[in-house]
Design a protein around this motif. Sequence first.
Motif, mmCIF file in Angstrom:
data_model
loop_
_atom_site.group_PDB
_atom_site.id
_atom_site.type_symbol
_atom_site.label_atom_id
_atom_site.label_comp_id
_atom_site.label_asym_id
_atom_site.label_seq_id
_atom_site.Cartn_x
_atom_site.Cartn_y
_atom_site.Cartn_z
ATOM 1 N N GLN A 97 2.235 9.058 2.550
ATOM 2 C CA GLN A 97 1.158 8.269 1.959
ATOM 3 C C GLN A 97 -0.121 9.092 1.808
ATOM 4 O O GLN A 97 -0.867 8.923 0.836
ATOM 5 N N LEU B 157 0.789 4.069 -3.033
ATOM 6 C CA LEU B 157 0.447 5.483 -2.847
ATOM 7 C C LEU B 157 1.604 6.397 -3.241
ATOM 8 O O LEU B 157 1.397 7.442 -3.856
ATOM 9 N N SER C 66 1.859 6.255 -7.057
ATOM 10 C CA SER C 66 0.705 6.743 -7.807
ATOM 11 C C SER C 66 0.852 8.206 -8.208
ATOM 12 O O SER C 66 0.252 8.640 -9.199
ATOM 13 N N GLY D 232 0.085 11.107 -1.339
ATOM 14 C CA GLY D 232 -0.175 10.249 -2.499
ATOM 15 C C GLY D 232 -1.655 9.915 -2.636
ATOM 16 O O GLY D 232 -2.194 9.877 -3.748
ATOM 17 N N ALA D 233 -2.326 9.673 -1.515
ATOM 18 C CA ALA D 233 -3.749 9.331 -1.548
ATOM 19 C C ALA D 233 -4.580 10.503 -2.070
ATOM 20 O O ALA D 233 -5.504 10.311 -2.873
ATOM 21 N N LEU E 241 0.828 -1.202 0.000
ATOM 22 C CA LEU E 241 0.000 0.000 0.000
ATOM 23 C C LEU E 241 0.865 1.255 0.000
ATOM 24 O O LEU E 241 0.574 2.219 -0.725
ATOM 25 N N ARG E 242 1.932 1.220 0.782
ATOM 26 C CA ARG E 242 2.857 2.361 0.838
ATOM 27 C C ARG E 242 3.472 2.615 -0.540
ATOM 28 O O ARG E 242 3.527 3.756 -1.020
ATOM 29 N N SER F 255 7.648 13.744 -1.100
ATOM 30 C CA SER F 255 7.051 12.633 -0.353
ATOM 31 C C SER F 255 8.118 11.612 0.010
ATOM 32 O O SER F 255 8.115 11.055 1.126
ATOM 33 N N LEU G 186 -4.129 10.739 -5.770
ATOM 34 C CA LEU G 186 -4.840 9.658 -6.455
ATOM 35 C C LEU G 186 -6.330 9.976 -6.566
ATOM 36 O O LEU G 186 -6.940 9.791 -7.633
#
Length: 345
Positions: free
Chosen positions: A285, A145, A148, A288-289, A141-142, A272, A292
Amino acid sequence: MPAYRAIGDLMAERDMQKITRCFCEVWPAMFLQTLPLAALFALPLWLATGWSWQAMGAYLLLLGAHVLFVQSLVLANVGERRGLWAVAWGAYALALAVVPTVWILPPLVAAATQIAAMGRQLSHVRVFERLDHRNFAADALRGLLLGSVLWADKFVLFLATDGTFQVIVVFMAMLPAVLAYNFYFVNMAPHVDRAVSGLHRAIEKETLPVLASRSTLLSYVVDRSVLRTGAVGMVLTLAAALLLGGLQPHHVLLAVTVAVASWTFMMLTLLSYELDYIGEKITAQALGAVHLVVSILAFAVFSTNGAYALLLLADLVLVAGAWALYKRHWAQPEYTLFWRHATSW
């Protein structure tokens, strides 16, 4: 990301034999653990395009081949073996140019160049050591994100347009951002790593005045690295915009918008990374979220030009916020990297 966790304790010593052995022990299980993530990309693609099962099967197979290739590059990156890294991508490009219709060949040929370099350590794949599922999921997941920011827009653009976008314009326009990002890791990151090592030695052995001097030096080195990478990216972006304006005059607005937006993507990714490096993993993260989510909304509502314009504005705000956070945490790196952890004990 899971691969780097597996070999993380060995990276400081730079003993590539030990690192390669450890990587080979976890690689088969890690590869299998990664494959279900392909469904994360295949499902929206299938819903958006309605491709046949045969086409989706080919897509999944191609994803698996690229997972194998990308994971095989970890050792070249860790060992800073730039020649071996270049051989891999050279083999990829050659296979794509010579037999473009054999779509599975480029990632497999490229991965083979890295597998061959592992030599006798490959025998340790029989160990088949499995990574902890919870750690693996957190690392995946890290990585998703963080990655992305630079790449999600291309996937969402493909879904939104069913693949009917100006491929050459979009990918040539984002090329300066990719080159600038690699410029950082090839030319700037080693200076940062040496400055961090110097700070660690000062914490262990030196007096407070020397420690303060090392801390100031580290802040300066990191600032210079980020700003120089940004400047290189700006120059390359200008050059790409001028080139595409001459080659594709009818799509100059798209080229400029994508190129400048990609520069903001690169800067947000870099900031980041610096936040993640210093221990602010959740913050990195979260950035990044947000990117996204904005990417999905932008391409769902606007045309390609409008979506990239919105992403450009949104990421300028995110870059400004990330810069403020970066400056706050890197202003006293000896505290952020060490003392705050010591006092929390």
